[in-house]
Structure formats: C-alpha cells, structure tokens
Design a protein around this motif. Structure first.
Motif, PDB file in Angstrom:
ATOM      1  N   GLU A   1      25.609  27.249  28.228  1.00  0.00           N
ATOM      2  CA  GLU A   1      25.805  28.483  28.056  1.00  0.00           C
ATOM      3  C   GLU A   1      26.779  29.072  29.474  1.00  0.00           C
ATOM      4  N   LEU A   2      26.810  27.647  30.338  1.00  0.00           N
ATOM      5  CA  LEU A   2      27.588  27.791  31.504  1.00  0.00           C
ATOM      6  C   LEU A   2      29.076  28.272  31.248  1.00  0.00           C
ATOM      7  N   SER A   3      29.604  27.783  30.214  1.00  0.00           N
ATOM      8  CA  SER A   3      30.869  28.082  29.934  1.00  0.00           C
ATOM      9  C   SER A   3      31.182  27.452  28.535  1.00  0.00           C
ATOM     10  N   GLU A   4      32.370  27.639  27.855  1.00  0.00           N
ATOM     11  CA  GLU A   4      33.019  26.943  26.717  1.00  0.00           C
ATOM     12  C   GLU A   4      33.243  25.582  26.987  1.00  0.00           C
ATOM     13  N   GLN A   5      33.785  25.254  28.379  1.00  0.00           N
ATOM     14  CA  GLN A   5      34.193  24.196  28.763  1.00  0.00           C
ATOM     15  C   GLN A   5      33.099  23.391  28.957  1.00  0.00           C
ATOM     16  N   GLN A   6      31.925  23.884  29.430  1.00  0.00           N
ATOM     17  CA  GLN A   6      30.825  23.055  29.517  1.00  0.00           C
ATOM     18  C   GLN A   6      30.114  22.599  28.291  1.00  0.00           C
ATOM     19  N   ARG A   7      30.353  23.257  27.230  1.00  0.00           N
ATOM     20  CA  ARG A   7      29.878  23.175  25.822  1.00  0.00           C
ATOM     21  C   ARG A   7      30.608  21.976  25.395  1.00  0.00           C
ATOM     22  N   GLY A   8      32.129  22.046  25.495  1.00  0.00           N
ATOM     23  CA  GLY A   8      32.904  21.129  25.139  1.00  0.00           C
ATOM     24  C   GLY A   8      32.535  19.730  25.902  1.00  0.00           C
ATOM     25  N   ALA A   9      32.379  19.914  27.184  1.00  0.00           N
ATOM     26  CA  ALA A   9      31.969  18.539  27.964  1.00  0.00           C
ATOM     27  C   ALA A   9      30.852  17.847  27.405  1.00  0.00           C
ATOM     28  N   ILE A  10      29.709  18.595  26.854  1.00  0.00           N
ATOM     29  CA  ILE A  10      28.508  18.200  26.388  1.00  0.00           C
ATOM     30  C   ILE A  10      29.058  17.368  25.001  1.00  0.00           C
ATOM     31  N   ALA A  11      29.706  18.050  24.270  1.00  0.00           N
ATOM     32  CA  ALA A  11      29.939  17.460  22.771  1.00  0.00           C
ATOM     33  C   ALA A  11      30.495  16.058  22.904  1.00  0.00           C
ATOM     34  N   SER A  12      31.270  15.954  24.066  1.00  0.00           N
ATOM     35  CA  SER A  12      31.850  14.634  23.959  1.00  0.00           C
ATOM     36  C   SER A  12      31.350  13.635  24.951  1.00  0.00           C
ATOM     37  N   ALA A  13      30.044  13.858  25.751  1.00  0.00           N
ATOM     38  CA  ALA A  13      29.658  13.259  26.602  1.00  0.00           C
ATOM     39  C   ALA A  13      28.723  12.103  26.007  1.00  0.00           C
ATOM     40  N   ALA A  14      28.943  10.948  27.063  1.00  0.00           N
ATOM     41  CA  ALA A  14      27.989   9.825  26.461  1.00  0.00           C
ATOM     42  C   ALA A  14      26.621   9.799  27.287  1.00  0.00           C
ATOM     43  N   ARG A  15      26.640  10.698  28.406  1.00  0.00           N
ATOM     44  CA  ARG A  15      25.311  10.814  29.497  1.00  0.00           C
ATOM     45  C   ARG A  15      25.357  12.324  29.930  1.00  0.00           C
ATOM     46  N   VAL A  16      24.104  13.062  29.392  1.00  0.00           N
ATOM     47  CA  VAL A  16      23.832  14.208  29.509  1.00  0.00           C
ATOM     48  C   VAL A  16      22.621  14.318  30.414  1.00  0.00           C
ATOM     49  N   SER A  17      22.426  15.278  31.387  1.00  0.00           N
ATOM     50  CA  SER A  17      21.445  15.314  32.049  1.00  0.00           C
ATOM     51  C   SER A  17      20.992  16.880  32.144  1.00  0.00           C
ATOM     52  N   VAL A  18      19.633  17.087  31.540  1.00  0.00           N
ATOM     53  CA  VAL A  18      19.234  18.362  31.012  1.00  0.00           C
ATOM     54  C   VAL A  18      18.646  19.131  32.436  1.00  0.00           C
ATOM     55  N   PRO A  19      19.077  20.292  32.592  1.00  0.00           N
ATOM     56  CA  PRO A  19      18.785  21.244  33.768  1.00  0.00           C
ATOM     57  C   PRO A  19      17.240  21.126  33.973  1.00  0.00           C
ATOM     58  N   GLY A  20      17.027  21.283  35.157  1.00  0.00           N
ATOM     59  CA  GLY A  20      15.586  21.886  35.459  1.00  0.00           C
ATOM     60  C   GLY A  20      15.212  23.300  35.127  1.00  0.00           C
ATOM     61  N   CYS A  21      13.970  23.602  34.900  1.00  0.00           N
ATOM     62  CA  CYS A  21      13.659  24.761  34.227  1.00  0.00           C
ATOM     63  C   CYS A  21      13.836  25.838  35.058  1.00  0.00           C
ATOM     64  N   HIS A  22      13.546  25.824  36.341  1.00  0.00           N
ATOM     65  CA  HIS A  22      13.788  26.814  37.502  1.00  0.00           C
ATOM     66  C   HIS A  22      15.235  26.880  37.575  1.00  0.00           C
ATOM     67  N   ALA A  23      16.313  25.826  37.508  1.00  0.00           N
ATOM     68  CA  ALA A  23      17.436  25.930  37.747  1.00  0.00           C
ATOM     69  C   ALA A  23      18.269  26.632  36.601  1.00  0.00           C
ATOM     70  N   THR A  24      17.505  26.315  35.273  1.00  0.00           N
ATOM     71  CA  THR A  24      18.395  26.890  34.156  1.00  0.00           C
ATOM     72  C   THR A  24      18.171  28.533  34.163  1.00  0.00           C
ATOM     73  N   ALA A  25      16.964  29.062  34.788  1.00  0.00           N
ATOM     74  CA  ALA A  25      16.882  30.635  34.913  1.00  0.00           C
ATOM     75  C   ALA A  25      17.612  31.171  35.803  1.00  0.00           C
ATOM     76  N   PHE A  26      17.502  30.384  36.937  1.00  0.00           N
ATOM     77  CA  PHE A  26      18.434  30.902  38.230  1.00  0.00           C
ATOM     78  C   PHE A  26      19.960  30.869  37.642  1.00  0.00           C
ATOM     79  N   GLU A  27      20.395  29.651  37.178  1.00  0.00           N
ATOM     80  CA  GLU A  27      21.844  29.681  36.956  1.00  0.00           C
ATOM     81  C   GLU A  27      22.384  30.705  35.965  1.00  0.00           C
TER      82      GLU A  27
END
Length: 317
Positions: A94-120
């Motif tokens: 949800e950061l951006s469509e570019q971020q969503r596209g980067a996730i789609a093609s990524a080989a390595r994805v790091s899931v955000p922290g819970c506090h960080a998700t809400a804050f961001e």
C-alpha cells in the motif's frame, strides 16, 4: 506452488500455516514428525519450495538464508533482519503502486513490523503529498496486545507466577524506554522522514490488536492544513486499496474510548485510519491486528502478489 514455513510453531508461523492449510492452491511442505530434528530434511524442503516463509528470530533468519541454495526459491521473511536491506523488498504494497510491483517481481521480501506498518500507513501519504515536512518532529504512541512480544511474553502473561501477574498482567506497560525500538529504522526509511520519530510503545493485557497514534500541530505545517485537508489527503491516497480503510469524518464525531478499541480489526487483514481532533491539533490513529496486517496477513498478501494471485486470497477484510 510448494510453500514451506520455517518456524511454523512460532506466533507468526502458526498463523501463516493455519491460513494456508485452508487453501487448495498451494502445497504446504511439512517436516514429518519423526524427522523434526533432522536438519537435512529442513534444508531439503527449503530448497524444494517455491516460497519459503522465514518466521524466526533475526539471527536464526540470517542463518536460515545461508541454507537456501536454490535460485528459484523465493523468500518472505518476518523478522527485523532485512527490512532496511537494499537487497530486499519491503513488503507493504500500500505504500505505492511501485512498491506493489516491486513485491510482485521480488525474490526476497521482508514483512514490515506491526508498529511500523500502522505508523507508515498513517504518515507516508502526508509526507509524500508535502503536507508533513520531512523534518517535522514526529512523535508516535502504540497500544498493542502482548502476542507481539512472542512466546516469552505470551508465557509471562498466560503462565506467569503470582508476582508477575500482579506486576505485568493487570497493568499496561511502556517499553523501549530508551527510545530505541527495533522498528524505528524502517519507520523512518519508509516514510522518508529526515529523523526518526519519538516512539513509545505500550503492551496491554489483551492478546492481539493494536492502535498507533500520531499527533500533529497544524500551525507547524506548511499552509496550515485543517482536519478536513488531512483527511482528504488520506482518502485520496488509499481510495483504491482493499485493506486500508480511512474512516469517514462523520463516523468519528463524538467518538468515545470504546470506538477506538485496539481489538476491533482482529481476525482481518484490515488497517483502519482515523483522523481525530480539530483544525489546530490533529490525531491520526491506525488500528490493525498485529497478527494479521501486522505480520501473518501481510506475509500472505505478499505471497499472493508474488505468485500473481488475487491479492486478498485467503484474507478477510
């Protein structure tokens, strides 16, 4: 697609395993009961899988990564180890469509922290749109359920002795009092703030759920936006998102303490954003399930994107 959950008996791993076990579009690989202590079986399954979820402490996640030699195995990590690593993609679409596209093609994805998700989710759009200056002195407070502390904290709450019960179970507890919480680097990086926020989390006597709040003084902001302006900016940014819901201003008038109950998103992958206060002082609040959008739900959402599946498959909104 073959999926292996490494660390499936931890809090996040259990949730991921539970959710995926209900689906028929992925094959869950599991270590047979009589081979649970055989490291070679674990390594074999890691390299056989199309997707590996690492649900481990930071150092264990780094060590597990060295065991995966199959270049076609894609990894989703739930620890703090790789969130600001430039070789990994941050798993908040949800950061951006570019971020969503980067996730789609990524080989390595790091899931955000819970506090960080809400804050961001609360702050990133305002920085992006120029409403909140990068050098604004941001402060942030979080109320969260004790499951976010992992097995050790869960046991203190649920199996603690009488002394611990009196000290811990019956009261909320501020922590990270040195203002050095491990989510701070990602909170700064993915909101593009010039400085880390002053962040004070509080653990509470409920299992899961959280509310993160960020106060803003509008006279210190460019053009002195009012409550409506800030709310409109968030509505615009998230208008096409399934899981991020900006609550209408009409729905926040006359809110009492029960309306901002941290547990009301539990069991969903939703993040709800409230814009509260008045034209002089604005409070942005983001509510989510720390075990849902804050961890396991986010991990599965990323997996769906990476596999080209419908993003909300297996997730409730």
């Amino acid at each position: 697609m073959k999926v292996f959950v490494d660390g499936q008996y931890g809090t996040t791993g259990l949730k991921i395993h539970e959710r995926l076990s209900e689906r028929n579009d992925v094959e869950l690989l599991s270590i047979p009961e009589d081979h649970k202590k055989d490291p070679q079986i674990r390594i074999q399954l890691m390299n056989e899988a199309d997707i590996v979820f690492l649900c481990l402490p930071d150092q264990a996640a780094r060590e597990a990564l060295t065991l995966i030699t199959n270049p076609n195995t894609r990894i989703i990590d739930s620890s703090t180890a790789f969130r600001t690593n430039v070789d990994w993609t941050y798993g908040l679409p949800e950061l951006s469509e570019q971020q969503r596209g980067a996730i789609a093609s990524a080989a390595r994805v790091s899931v955000p922290g819970c506090h960080a998700t809400a804050f961001e989710l609360a702050i990133h759009p305002l920085v992006h749109k120029g409403i909140l200056p990068r050098d604004y002195p941001v402060s942030c407070h979080s109320l969260t359920g004790y499951s976010g502390g992992g097995k050790a904290l869960i046991e203190r709450y649920e199996l603690g002795n009488t002394v611990e019960s009196n000290d811990v179970l019956n009261h909320t507890k501020h922590y990270s009092l040195n203002l050095d919480h491990k989510h701070l680097p990602e909170m700064q990086k993915f909101t593009d703030l010039a400085f880390q926020p002053v962040f004070l989390p509080t653990v509470c006597n409920f299992y899961n759920g959280m509310v993160v709040t960020v106060p803003l003084v509008t006279r210190l902001l460019p053009n002195q936006p009012n409550l409506q302006n800030i709310h409109a900016a968030l509505i615009d940014y998230y208008q096409s998102e399934t899981f991020v819901k900006v609550i209408p201003l009409e729905g926040t008038k006359g809110m009492n303490q029960s309306n901002l109950d941290p547990t009301l998103c539990n069991g969903t992958n939703n993040a709800e954003i409230f814009v509260l206060g008045n034209d002089d002082q604005v409070l942005i609040a983001c509510r989510l399930d720390n075990l849902g959008k804050g961890s396991s739900g986010a991990a599965i959402q990323c997996m769906n994107i990476m596999l080209g599946l419908e993003e909300g498959l297996g997730l409730s909104s």
